[in-house]
Design an enzyme around this catalytic site. Structure first.
Site, PDB file in Angstrom:
ATOM      1  N   THR A  46      -5.770   2.528  -7.019  1.00 26.73           N
ATOM      2  CA  THR A  46      -7.040   2.534  -6.295  1.00 26.73           C
ATOM      3  C   THR A  46      -7.829   3.785  -6.679  1.00 26.73           C
ATOM      4  O   THR A  46      -7.330   4.902  -6.518  1.00 26.73           O
ATOM      5  CB  THR A  46      -6.801   2.505  -4.779  1.00 26.73           C
ATOM      6  OG1 THR A  46      -6.141   1.273  -4.447  1.00 26.73           O
ATOM      7  CG2 THR A  46      -8.111   2.585  -4.012  1.00 26.73           C
TER       8      THR A  46
ATOM      9  N   LYS B 234      -8.135  -0.620  -9.441  1.00 18.98           N
ATOM     10  CA  LYS B 234      -8.765  -1.283  -8.295  1.00 18.98           C
ATOM     11  C   LYS B 234      -9.904  -0.420  -7.748  1.00 18.98           C
ATOM     12  O   LYS B 234      -9.734   0.783  -7.542  1.00 18.98           O
ATOM     13  CB  LYS B 234      -7.721  -1.533  -7.206  1.00 18.98           C
ATOM     14  CG  LYS B 234      -8.241  -2.214  -5.946  1.00 18.98           C
ATOM     15  CD  LYS B 234      -7.104  -2.421  -4.957  1.00 18.98           C
ATOM     16  CE  LYS B 234      -7.576  -3.145  -3.702  1.00 18.98           C
ATOM     17  NZ  LYS B 234      -8.476  -2.313  -2.868  1.00 18.98           N
TER      18      LYS B 234
ATOM     19  N   TYR C 249      -2.434   5.839  -5.190  1.00 16.66           N
ATOM     20  CA  TYR C 249      -3.593   6.724  -5.298  1.00 16.66           C
ATOM     21  C   TYR C 249      -3.206   7.883  -6.217  1.00 16.66           C
ATOM     22  O   TYR C 249      -2.022   8.224  -6.334  1.00 16.66           O
ATOM     23  CB  TYR C 249      -3.980   7.320  -3.946  1.00 16.66           C
ATOM     24  CG  TYR C 249      -4.482   6.345  -2.913  1.00 16.66           C
ATOM     25  CD1 TYR C 249      -5.777   5.850  -2.953  1.00 16.66           C
ATOM     26  CD2 TYR C 249      -3.669   5.950  -1.842  1.00 16.66           C
ATOM     27  CE1 TYR C 249      -6.253   4.973  -1.987  1.00 16.66           C
ATOM     28  CE2 TYR C 249      -4.140   5.079  -0.863  1.00 16.66           C
ATOM     29  CZ  TYR C 249      -5.434   4.605  -0.948  1.00 16.66           C
ATOM     30  OH  TYR C 249      -5.899   3.739   0.020  1.00 16.66           O
TER      31      TYR C 249
ATOM     32  N   SER D 240       0.824  -1.207   0.000  1.00 11.98           N
ATOM     33  CA  SER D 240       0.000   0.000   0.000  1.00 11.98           C
ATOM     34  C   SER D 240       0.859   1.258   0.000  1.00 11.98           C
ATOM     35  O   SER D 240       1.932   1.303   0.597  1.00 11.98           O
ATOM     36  CB  SER D 240      -0.905   0.006   1.233  1.00 11.98           C
ATOM     37  OG  SER D 240      -1.563   1.240   1.378  1.00 11.98           O
TER      38      SER D 240
ATOM     39  N   ARG E 196     -16.159   5.689   9.679  1.00 14.39           N
ATOM     40  CA  ARG E 196     -16.213   4.514  10.526  1.00 14.39           C
ATOM     41  C   ARG E 196     -16.508   4.932  11.968  1.00 14.39           C
ATOM     42  O   ARG E 196     -15.657   5.499  12.659  1.00 14.39           O
ATOM     43  CB  ARG E 196     -14.909   3.731  10.389  1.00 14.39           C
ATOM     44  CG  ARG E 196     -14.769   3.164   8.975  1.00 14.39           C
ATOM     45  CD  ARG E 196     -13.705   2.114   8.879  1.00 14.39           C
ATOM     46  NE  ARG E 196     -12.387   2.652   8.669  1.00 14.39           N
ATOM     47  CZ  ARG E 196     -11.930   3.084   7.497  1.00 14.39           C
ATOM     48  NH1 ARG E 196     -12.722   3.055   6.442  1.00 14.39           N
ATOM     49  NH2 ARG E 196     -10.711   3.550   7.384  1.00 14.39           N
TER      50      ARG E 196
ATOM     51  N   HIS F 106     -13.486  -1.810  -1.277  1.00 10.01           N
ATOM     52  CA  HIS F 106     -12.578  -1.369  -0.213  1.00 10.01           C
ATOM     53  C   HIS F 106     -12.869  -2.106   1.093  1.00 10.01           C
ATOM     54  O   HIS F 106     -12.771  -1.541   2.185  1.00 10.01           O
ATOM     55  CB  HIS F 106     -12.669   0.143  -0.008  1.00 10.01           C
ATOM     56  CG  HIS F 106     -11.336   0.798   0.207  1.00 10.01           C
ATOM     57  ND1 HIS F 106     -10.595   1.340  -0.817  1.00 10.01           N
ATOM     58  CD2 HIS F 106     -10.595   0.978   1.337  1.00 10.01           C
ATOM     59  CE1 HIS F 106      -9.479   1.851  -0.338  1.00 10.01           C
ATOM     60  NE2 HIS F 106      -9.441   1.621   0.965  1.00 10.01           N
TER      61      HIS F 106
END
Length: 436
Positions: A196, A294, A170, A145, A205, A318
């Protein structure tokens, strides 16, 4: 009321006030957790999650395990696999089962790999280096990542050429940094790039807000960004750099005004992307490296990605951490497969927990599948060895499922091996909030 937290760079940033219980949990999180690993016997991927829940501080466990809003998509990512049924064929030769496959000519021991996901060092001191070495031992691909806690070069050095490494990117407001990161990966020997595209904003969240998890716990750093900020010179910006990128406060990626940590990194991302950005990254950054887009969940976007020059697409929501209420990844897969029409490979992640899940995804048209959350839980329980065991369990389960279904090789797996229940049974009529 707020408290102050010092970052590794000695900058002081404001962090939302936390309860004494939360502060104690953060302190516990920063200490090395000594585990009696011999006491933990994992027979499947869920065993690692159950064990991790018992040993990790609550804020960290819920950061890893939770999804956004009501967690509908998180729950259905797993549950939706139960609505697809296998159609085993008998009296077929399966004496020489092989789970091996290839992706862009790259050999994989099985059609399972580790999807790119950040901050592995929250669960094990070696961080992404441990996970990558486990992939090397298993003979499969590791996705690093952009939000890793170990750098592009550190992971390459740790694996010593023994792991098929891919880098995940990204599109940043700072286009120059976007390119430099991808080029660093290419220079370090990475074999492909995931782009991504589903994260112009991160989903909210609630678990992180409730637990006060609004900063990356020190001493952890997103080291790829740190190194790029240190390297950047005032004259290095190019026409692709959005004007607002020059005023981004990099310190906010370690905490800031938002209640949940991931929201504090959103400011880095380009929020007005176009498919031209895919063409640009392929031409200017990837060159001969395969580029997989992605975060594709619809037929329309799959077609656009291929038109823009993507060498492959990856069906992903995700991990239920983006848009809640989106389809489970496995349910979005069929329309993407039909739209692409075999032009490029199709990957999938989200909800893979069993070898039968792998088989179902391949039967529906995926070339290979990635795992995310289970890796963190295995890391927390037993580090590199546990991740290697997790991958081996999935390989053995996939091999057994193939044999029982009458598939001797991955190429034998086709659409005829999976179906919906003839009476409509097993449909996801409602979701159950994740209890693990």
């Amino acid at each position: 009321m707020s408290r102050k937290t010092a970052t590794a760079s000695n900058a002081v940033i404001s962090v939302v006030a936390a309860s004494p219980e939360t502060i104690a949990a953060e302190n516990q999180m920063n200490r090395k957790v000594e585990l009696k690993r011999s006491d933990i016997k994992a027979c499947n991927s869920s065993d690692y999650q159950l064990a991790a829940r018992s040993i990790l501080p609550k804020p960290l466990y819920e950061y890893l395990a939770s999804g956004t809003d009501d967690e509908q998509t998180l729950s259905e990512n797993e549950a939706a696999f139960k609505t697809w049924y296998l159609r085993p064929r008998v009296m077929r030769s399966v004496g020489s089962i092989s789970t091996t496959t290839t992706l862009f000519g790259q050999h994989l021991s099985m059609p399972v790999f580790i999807s790119p996901a950040g901050v592995h060092a929250l669960c094990d001191e070696a961080g992404e280096c441990a996970s990558a070495r486990a992939c090397g031992r298993a003979g499969t691909l590791f996705g690093l990542s952009q939000h890793a806690t170990r750098s592009i070069e550190q992971v390459a050095k740790a694996t010593q050429g023994g792991t098929n490494l891919w880098y995940q990117s990204y599109i940043l407001k700072d286009r120059d940094m976007t390119l430099r990161l991808v080029r660093r990966a290419a220079d370090a020997g990475y074999q492909g790039v995931f782009l991504t595209v589903d994260s112009v904003r991160f989903g909210y969240r609630e678990a992180d807000a409730r637990n006060g998890f609004n900063a990356l716990p020190p001493p952890h750093r997103l080291v790829n960004y740190d190194e790029e900020v240190a390297r950047k010179t005032p004259g290095s910006r190019k026409k692709w750099l959005a004007p607002e990128a020059s005023v981004v406060d990099k310190s906010r990626i370690y905490g800031g005004e938002e209640d949940a940590w991931d929201q504090n990194t959103e400011q880095l991302f380009e929020q007005n992307p176009t498919w031209e950005d895919v063409r640009w990254l392929k031409k200017e950054g990837c060159h001969d490296l395969p580029l997989i887009v992605k975060g594709i969940m619809t037929a329309e976007d799959a077609v656009e990605a291929v038109k823009a020059g993507a060498d492959g697409v990856m069906v992903s929501n995700h991990g239920g951490r983006g848009l809640d209420g989106a389809l489970a990844a496995i349910d979005a897969l069929p329309e993407v497969v039909e739209a692409v029409g075999g032009k490029v490979p199709i990957l999938l992640d989200g909800g893979i927990r069993r070898g039968t899940d792998v088989l179902k995804a391949l039967a529906l048209g995926a070339t290979a599948v990635g795992i995310g959350k289970p890796v963190f839980f295995a890391l927390a329980v037993g580090g590199e060895n546990a991740v290697a065991n997790l991958l081996d369990m999935l390989r053995r389960e996939t091999e057994a499922a193939m044999a029982i279904c009458g598939c001797e090789t991955v190429s034998d797996i086709g659409r005829s091996f999976v179906t919906r229940h003839p009476n409509g049974g097993g449909r996801v009529g409602h979701y159950v909030r994740s209890k693990l």
